[in-house]
Design a protein around this motif. Structure first.
Motif, PDB file in Angstrom:
ATOM      1  N   ILE A 191       0.882  -1.189  -0.047  1.00 48.79           N
ATOM      2  CA  ILE A 191       0.147   0.227   0.097  1.00 48.79           C
ATOM      3  C   ILE A 191       0.707   1.396  -0.050  1.00 48.79           C
ATOM      4  CG2 ILE A 191      -1.646   1.346   1.348  1.00 48.79           C
ATOM      5  CD1 ILE A 191      -2.650  -1.497   2.427  1.00 48.79           C
ATOM      6  N   GLY A 192       0.919   1.969  -1.175  1.00 46.33           N
ATOM      7  CA  GLY A 192       1.865   2.980  -1.142  1.00 46.33           C
ATOM      8  C   GLY A 192       3.322   2.432  -1.220  1.00 46.33           C
ATOM      9  N   LYS A 193       4.160   2.927  -0.248  1.00 49.37           N
ATOM     10  CA  LYS A 193       5.411   2.407  -0.319  1.00 49.37           C
ATOM     11  C   LYS A 193       5.666   1.462   0.824  1.00 49.37           C
ATOM     12  CE  LYS A 193       7.654   6.763  -2.006  1.00 49.37           C
ATOM     13  NZ  LYS A 193       8.661   7.717  -1.855  1.00 49.37           N
ATOM     14  N   ARG A 194       4.720   1.301   1.706  1.00 53.72           N
ATOM     15  CA  ARG A 194       4.697   0.253   2.720  1.00 53.72           C
ATOM     16  C   ARG A 194       4.185  -1.080   2.302  1.00 53.72           C
ATOM     17  NH1 ARG A 194       4.731   3.475   7.601  1.00 53.72           N
ATOM     18  NH2 ARG A 194       4.643   5.572   7.151  1.00 53.72           N
ATOM     19  N   TRP A 195       5.009  -2.131   2.734  1.00 48.14           N
ATOM     20  CA  TRP A 195       4.568  -3.618   2.861  1.00 48.14           C
ATOM     21  C   TRP A 195       3.677  -4.068   3.941  1.00 48.14           C
ATOM     22  CZ3 TRP A 195       4.771  -6.528  -1.441  1.00 48.14           C
ATOM     23  CH2 TRP A 195       5.772  -6.025  -2.478  1.00 48.14           C
ATOM     24  N   TYR A 196       2.762  -4.775   3.854  1.00 44.24           N
ATOM     25  CA  TYR A 196       2.000  -5.601   4.724  1.00 44.24           C
ATOM     26  C   TYR A 196       1.463  -6.902   4.731  1.00 44.24           C
ATOM     27  CZ  TYR A 196       0.823  -0.511   6.129  1.00 44.24           C
ATOM     28  OH  TYR A 196       1.098   0.663   6.516  1.00 44.24           O
ATOM     29  N   VAL A 197       1.664  -7.709   5.681  1.00 48.11           N
ATOM     30  CA  VAL A 197       1.346  -8.952   5.657  1.00 48.11           C
ATOM     31  C   VAL A 197       0.094  -9.297   6.351  1.00 48.11           C
ATOM     32  CG1 VAL A 197       2.115 -11.616   5.936  1.00 48.11           C
ATOM     33  CG2 VAL A 197       3.738  -9.745   5.136  1.00 48.11           C
ATOM     34  N   PRO A 198      -0.978  -9.790   5.910  1.00 47.20           N
ATOM     35  CA  PRO A 198      -2.238 -10.002   6.804  1.00 47.20           C
ATOM     36  C   PRO A 198      -1.691 -10.985   7.819  1.00 47.20           C
ATOM     37  CG  PRO A 198      -2.734  -9.912   4.498  1.00 47.20           C
ATOM     38  CD  PRO A 198      -1.349  -9.939   4.602  1.00 47.20           C
ATOM     39  N   LYS A 199      -1.978 -11.019   9.143  1.00 45.16           N
ATOM     40  CA  LYS A 199      -1.495 -11.932  10.069  1.00 45.16           C
ATOM     41  C   LYS A 199      -2.106 -13.365   9.690  1.00 45.16           C
ATOM     42  CE  LYS A 199      -3.072 -10.958  14.272  1.00 45.16           C
ATOM     43  NZ  LYS A 199      -3.182 -10.744  15.767  1.00 45.16           N
ATOM     44  N   PRO A 200      -3.191 -13.743   9.436  1.00 45.91           N
ATOM     45  CA  PRO A 200      -3.578 -15.224   8.878  1.00 45.91           C
ATOM     46  C   PRO A 200      -2.557 -15.485   7.730  1.00 45.91           C
ATOM     47  CG  PRO A 200      -5.540 -13.758   9.029  1.00 45.91           C
ATOM     48  CD  PRO A 200      -4.470 -12.792   9.207  1.00 45.91           C
ATOM     49  N   ASP A 201      -2.246 -14.742   6.812  1.00 42.68           N
ATOM     50  CA  ASP A 201      -1.435 -15.245   5.693  1.00 42.68           C
ATOM     51  C   ASP A 201      -0.039 -15.496   6.391  1.00 42.68           C
ATOM     52  OD1 ASP A 201      -3.537 -14.739   4.118  1.00 42.68           O
ATOM     53  OD2 ASP A 201      -2.569 -12.967   2.969  1.00 42.68           O
ATOM     54  N   LEU A 202       0.660 -14.689   7.257  1.00 44.60           N
ATOM     55  CA  LEU A 202       1.731 -15.286   7.831  1.00 44.60           C
ATOM     56  C   LEU A 202       1.395 -16.393   8.541  1.00 44.60           C
ATOM     57  CD1 LEU A 202       4.719 -14.512   8.421  1.00 44.60           C
ATOM     58  CD2 LEU A 202       3.997 -13.470  10.446  1.00 44.60           C
ATOM     59  N   LEU A 203       0.530 -16.843   9.474  1.00 40.25           N
ATOM     60  CA  LEU A 203       0.385 -18.018  10.055  1.00 40.25           C
ATOM     61  C   LEU A 203       0.344 -19.200   9.154  1.00 40.25           C
ATOM     62  CD1 LEU A 203      -1.883 -16.578  12.968  1.00 40.25           C
ATOM     63  CD2 LEU A 203       0.347 -17.221  13.098  1.00 40.25           C
ATOM     64  N   ASP A 204      -0.287 -19.005   8.037  1.00 45.61           N
ATOM     65  CA  ASP A 204      -0.605 -20.168   7.118  1.00 45.61           C
ATOM     66  C   ASP A 204       0.816 -20.454   6.499  1.00 45.61           C
ATOM     67  OD1 ASP A 204      -3.272 -20.223   7.606  1.00 45.61           O
ATOM     68  OD2 ASP A 204      -3.939 -18.978   6.023  1.00 45.61           O
ATOM     69  N   HIS A 205       1.523 -19.350   6.104  1.00 48.27           N
ATOM     70  CA  HIS A 205       2.756 -19.524   5.394  1.00 48.27           C
ATOM     71  C   HIS A 205       3.640 -20.321   6.410  1.00 48.27           C
ATOM     72  CE1 HIS A 205       6.015 -18.420   2.827  1.00 48.27           C
ATOM     73  NE2 HIS A 205       6.588 -17.935   3.776  1.00 48.27           N
ATOM     74  N   ILE A 206       3.821 -19.915   7.769  1.00 48.90           N
ATOM     75  CA  ILE A 206       4.497 -20.538   8.669  1.00 48.90           C
ATOM     76  C   ILE A 206       4.054 -22.152   8.835  1.00 48.90           C
ATOM     77  CG2 ILE A 206       5.084 -20.694  11.177  1.00 48.90           C
ATOM     78  CD1 ILE A 206       5.171 -17.300  11.087  1.00 48.90           C
ATOM     79  N   LYS A 207       2.682 -22.295   9.094  1.00 50.49           N
ATOM     80  CA  LYS A 207       2.199 -23.481   9.269  1.00 50.49           C
ATOM     81  C   LYS A 207       2.513 -24.558   7.931  1.00 50.49           C
ATOM     82  CE  LYS A 207      -1.513 -22.174  11.999  1.00 50.49           C
ATOM     83  NZ  LYS A 207      -2.739 -21.979  12.202  1.00 50.49           N
ATOM     84  N   ALA A 208       2.584 -24.128   6.854  1.00 49.11           N
ATOM     85  CA  ALA A 208       2.697 -24.822   5.644  1.00 49.11           C
ATOM     86  C   ALA A 208       4.404 -24.959   5.163  1.00 49.11           C
ATOM     87  CB  ALA A 208       2.109 -23.996   4.382  1.00 49.11           C
ATOM     88  N   GLY A 209       5.068 -24.634   6.251  1.00 47.30           N
ATOM     89  CA  GLY A 209       6.610 -24.812   6.256  1.00 47.30           C
ATOM     90  C   GLY A 209       7.205 -23.784   5.519  1.00 47.30           C
ATOM     91  N   GLY A 210       6.563 -22.765   5.093  1.00 45.78           N
ATOM     92  CA  GLY A 210       6.971 -21.532   4.117  1.00 45.78           C
ATOM     93  C   GLY A 210       8.374 -20.939   4.971  1.00 45.78           C
ATOM     94  N   THR A 211       9.173 -21.489   5.089  1.00 51.02           N
ATOM     95  CA  THR A 211      10.315 -20.861   5.978  1.00 51.02           C
ATOM     96  C   THR A 211      11.336 -19.881   4.925  1.00 51.02           C
ATOM     97  OG1 THR A 211      11.557 -22.801   6.006  1.00 51.02           O
ATOM     98  CG2 THR A 211      10.078 -22.287   7.927  1.00 51.02           C
ATOM     99  N   ARG A 212      11.106 -20.157   3.507  1.00 52.40           N
ATOM    100  CA  ARG A 212      12.226 -19.720   2.626  1.00 52.40           C
ATOM    101  C   ARG A 212      12.219 -18.099   2.696  1.00 52.40           C
ATOM    102  NH1 ARG A 212      11.188 -19.516  -3.914  1.00 52.40           N
ATOM    103  NH2 ARG A 212      13.205 -18.736  -4.369  1.00 52.40           N
ATOM    104  N   GLY A 213      13.382 -17.958   3.066  1.00 51.95           N
ATOM    105  CA  GLY A 213      13.634 -16.459   3.201  1.00 51.95           C
ATOM    106  C   GLY A 213      13.752 -16.002   4.865  1.00 51.95           C
ATOM    107  N   LEU A 214      12.820 -16.869   5.490  1.00 54.67           N
ATOM    108  CA  LEU A 214      12.549 -16.448   6.896  1.00 54.67           C
ATOM    109  C   LEU A 214      13.781 -17.272   7.794  1.00 54.67           C
ATOM    110  CD1 LEU A 214       8.790 -16.291   7.262  1.00 54.67           C
ATOM    111  CD2 LEU A 214      10.367 -14.377   6.941  1.00 54.67           C
ATOM    112  N   SER A 215      14.508 -17.887   7.662  1.00 58.48           N
ATOM    113  CA  SER A 215      15.141 -18.722   8.449  1.00 58.48           C
ATOM    114  C   SER A 215      16.745 -18.207   8.395  1.00 58.48           C
ATOM    115  CB  SER A 215      15.331 -20.294   7.911  1.00 58.48           C
ATOM    116  OG  SER A 215      15.674 -20.511   6.665  1.00 58.48           O
TER     117      SER A 215
END
Length: 94
Positions: free
Chosen positions: A70-94
């Protein structure tokens, strides 16, 4: 003796034994990341993961983390982050 509310009364000891994990009037369980807003910023995610905010922004820009801009700012919806983590989506976060 069943009192009809999911508890057994031990008449000898005068104690109630619950058949569930917690008594019926127990405080509700806190959700994961309850203290954070529904739209997480890179600063929030950096605090959670230990990564820098710049790294989180780069991960969002690459599309490795479900994010919206949104504009110059990034946002991640909290449920999407939780789903990403639960799915094992650690690419880039580890």
């Amino acid at each position: 003796m069943d009192s009809g509310n999911g508890a057994l009364m031990d008449e000898m000891a005068g104690q109630v034994l619950y058949l569930c994990m917690a008594p019926p009037n127990a405080a509700p369980q806190k959700e994961l990341f309850d203290e954070y807003p529904d739209l997480l910023t890179p600063d929030h995610i950096a605090e959670i993961t230990g990564q820098s905010s710049a790294t989180i922004r780069a991960i969002c820009a690459r599309g490795d983390l479900p994010a919206i801009r949104i504009g110059k700012r990034w946002y991640v919806p909290k449920p999407d982050l939780l789903d990403h983590i639960k799915a094992g989506g650690t690419r880039g976060l580890s």
